[in-house]
Motif scaffolding. Structure first.
Motif, PDB file in Angstrom:
ATOM      1  N   GLU A   8       0.597  -1.263   0.060  1.00 26.46           N
ATOM      2  CA  GLU A   8       0.246  -0.330   0.344  1.00 26.46           C
ATOM      3  C   GLU A   8       0.856   1.518   0.055  1.00 26.46           C
ATOM      4  N   ARG A   9       1.615   0.968   0.788  1.00 25.72           N
ATOM      5  CA  ARG A   9       2.952   2.136   0.873  1.00 25.72           C
ATOM      6  C   ARG A   9       3.702   2.609  -0.345  1.00 25.72           C
ATOM      7  N   ASP A  10       4.060   1.290  -1.228  1.00 22.75           N
ATOM      8  CA  ASP A  10       4.965   1.942  -2.665  1.00 22.75           C
ATOM      9  C   ASP A  10       3.498   2.211  -3.660  1.00 22.75           C
ATOM     10  N   ALA A  11       2.357   1.772  -3.108  1.00 19.69           N
ATOM     11  CA  ALA A  11       1.579   2.164  -4.058  1.00 19.69           C
ATOM     12  C   ALA A  11       1.330   3.798  -4.267  1.00 19.69           C
ATOM     13  N   MET A  12       1.012   3.992  -2.900  1.00 17.84           N
ATOM     14  CA  MET A  12       0.737   5.671  -2.354  1.00 17.84           C
ATOM     15  C   MET A  12       2.270   5.922  -3.025  1.00 17.84           C
ATOM     16  N   SER A  13       2.675   6.054  -2.489  1.00 17.55           N
ATOM     17  CA  SER A  13       4.289   6.869  -2.946  1.00 17.55           C
ATOM     18  C   SER A  13       4.395   6.875  -4.401  1.00 17.55           C
ATOM     19  N   ASP A  14       4.248   5.861  -5.576  1.00 15.81           N
ATOM     20  CA  ASP A  14       3.850   6.019  -6.569  1.00 15.81           C
ATOM     21  C   ASP A  14       3.042   6.937  -7.039  1.00 15.81           C
ATOM     22  N   ALA A  15       2.162   6.971  -6.930  1.00 17.34           N
ATOM     23  CA  ALA A  15       1.017   8.062  -7.120  1.00 17.34           C
ATOM     24  C   ALA A  15       1.451   9.393  -7.161  1.00 17.34           C
ATOM     25  N   LEU A  16       1.879   9.110  -5.482  1.00 17.22           N
ATOM     26  CA  LEU A  16       2.834  11.233  -5.272  1.00 17.22           C
ATOM     27  C   LEU A  16       3.298  11.172  -5.813  1.00 17.22           C
ATOM     28  N   LYS A  17       4.049  10.301  -6.415  1.00 17.13           N
ATOM     29  CA  LYS A  17       5.579  10.694  -7.297  1.00 17.13           C
ATOM     30  C   LYS A  17       4.771  11.300  -8.650  1.00 17.13           C
TER      31      LYS A  17
END
Length: 81
Positions: A8-17
């Motif tokens: 989940e953290r990776d997906a949210m970080s990818d969305a922010l990037k």
């Protein structure tokens, strides 16, 4: 603070990037994205969490009202078998 899985953290970080890249023409590294995610979660997360609770409460209240109406519709008048 809400805990998220690594996925989940990776997906949210990818969305922010992606957002920063596309909308702000700024590249974020993984560390920067996770740092921003932690800030948003800590400082703003409670607002989103509480809104979700209020929405769930409203939905549940409406369903309980519907259930009450359905029960009343089953009510029988004495002597009218």
């Amino acid at each position: 603070m809400i805990q998220f899985s690594r996925q989940e953290r990776d997906a949210m970080s990818d969305a922010l990037k992606a957002y920063f890249s596309e909308e702000l023409d700024r590249e974020l590294g993984q560390f920067e994205a996770e740092f921003l995610l932690d800030f948003v979660s800590r400082e703003l997360g409670a607002y989103f969490y509480n809104r979700g609770l209020y929405d769930a409460q409203s939905l549940l209240s409406g369903r309980i009202d519907e259930l009450g109406d359905a029960i009343l519709a089953l009510e029988q008048t004495p002597g009218s078998n």
